[in-house]
Design an enzyme around this catalytic site. Sequence first.
Site, PDB file in Angstrom:
ATOM      1  N   TYR A  95       1.565   8.429  -5.505  1.00  0.00           N
ATOM      2  CA  TYR A  95       1.236   9.233  -4.331  1.00  0.00           C
ATOM      3  C   TYR A  95      -0.131   9.873  -4.527  1.00  0.00           C
ATOM      4  CZ  TYR A  95       2.465  13.303  -7.225  1.00  0.00           C
ATOM      5  OH  TYR A  95       2.515  14.250  -8.224  1.00  0.00           O
ATOM      6  N   CYS A  96      -0.755  10.259  -3.420  1.00  0.00           N
ATOM      7  CA  CYS A  96      -1.971  11.065  -3.477  1.00  0.00           C
ATOM      8  C   CYS A  96      -1.760  12.259  -2.553  1.00  0.00           C
ATOM      9  CB  CYS A  96      -3.214  10.252  -3.121  1.00  0.00           C
ATOM     10  SG  CYS A  96      -3.195   9.494  -1.477  1.00  0.00           S
ATOM     11  N   ALA A  97      -2.803  12.825  -2.018  1.00  0.00           N
ATOM     12  CA  ALA A  97      -2.642  14.050  -1.232  1.00  0.00           C
ATOM     13  C   ALA A  97      -1.904  13.810   0.077  1.00  0.00           C
ATOM     14  CB  ALA A  97      -4.007  14.686  -0.971  1.00  0.00           C
ATOM     15  N   GLY A 100      -3.197   8.400   1.441  1.00  0.00           N
ATOM     16  CA  GLY A 100      -4.388   7.704   1.926  1.00  0.00           C
ATOM     17  C   GLY A 100      -4.972   6.724   0.937  1.00  0.00           C
ATOM     18  N   TYR A 124       1.621  13.782  -1.198  1.00  0.00           N
ATOM     19  CA  TYR A 124       2.125  15.049  -1.742  1.00  0.00           C
ATOM     20  C   TYR A 124       2.398  16.059  -0.631  1.00  0.00           C
ATOM     21  CZ  TYR A 124       2.509  19.115  -4.808  1.00  0.00           C
ATOM     22  OH  TYR A 124       2.960  20.234  -5.461  1.00  0.00           O
TER      23      TYR A 124
END
Length: 337
Positions: A95-97, A100, A124
């Site tokens: 996962y990222c923020a 994206g 996240y």
Amino acid sequence: MLIELDIDAFIAQKSEFDLLIDARSPKEFYESHIANAQNFYALSDEEHQEVGTLYKQVSRNDAKLLGARYICQNVAHHLEHIAKSYKIGSKIGIYCARGGLRSSSIAIILSHIGYQVFRLGGGYKQYRFYVLSYLENLPHYRFIVLGGNTGCGKSELLQSLQPSIDLEKLANHLGSSFGSIKGAQPSQKAFENSLCEILCKIDPNAYIFIEAESKKMGTCTIPALLHVRLLQGYRIEITAPLEQRIERILKEYESMTPAFFNQAMQMIAPYIKKTVKEAVLHAYEEGNLSEVAKILLIEYYDLVYKKPRHIDAILDNADESATLEALNALHVKLSTV
């Protein structure tokens, strides 16, 4: 293989991942992250800031090109570690923020290599929404709340009771003026994440052992609904002989530095008599920590402690094994009602 999962599916499968990757920058990761994640960042802190500034102030296309270059360099470095520790075909969550380019870039490369990759849609941000929603709509409503004066061994009891939640451990704070002796506290987000992870593993209908705490524990705040449930819980007042309380305090404060001691004393000075403060400082200068603990317990902690109006039971913790036996018996009794 690359599959995008919504938050519920991601949470359900999280325990099956051989590796959980947080692709955000180290700064973002340090503030808070999903439990057991490792930070294989797409962009370093400096790169993330540089690309973001370029994206907002100059050119989106230039920012994407620069970001892609940095990501390729970083992924090349990360792959050496990932390949050594996780065989091809392993299940990897990522996962990222916000779900994206940072997570998708790494996910695509890993999937083409042969890893089974599961990417969190929404990133996240979705996980945090899940955590906050869980805590705001807390399904747990049965709590056995251990209260009592400082040093009565409540935290030690919690370590041997199940299911239980040690809020002081999660917040890395003892819940008093000397409470920050444990060192740096987690961020509020990290505190909430850890709390949610534990609660999610406990049957919502089960009685949970927990210590009575103020709403604020240093810089961490107990979620509103949980704090209400604690006030409504089955309240047990734990007592203990003064000698044992002093021993416990000494164990907690054995690493206390003079600077920390003086700072804590300044904080409590408005709440103690001048003669008490002088006696504590004199005992500390003499190296008599037992006397320091004794005075503080009697002349400060015990005086500021506020007993609740309603107490369901009182247990003396002079014999910890006997106390645990009584608490476990109570848990069985309440659970069968």
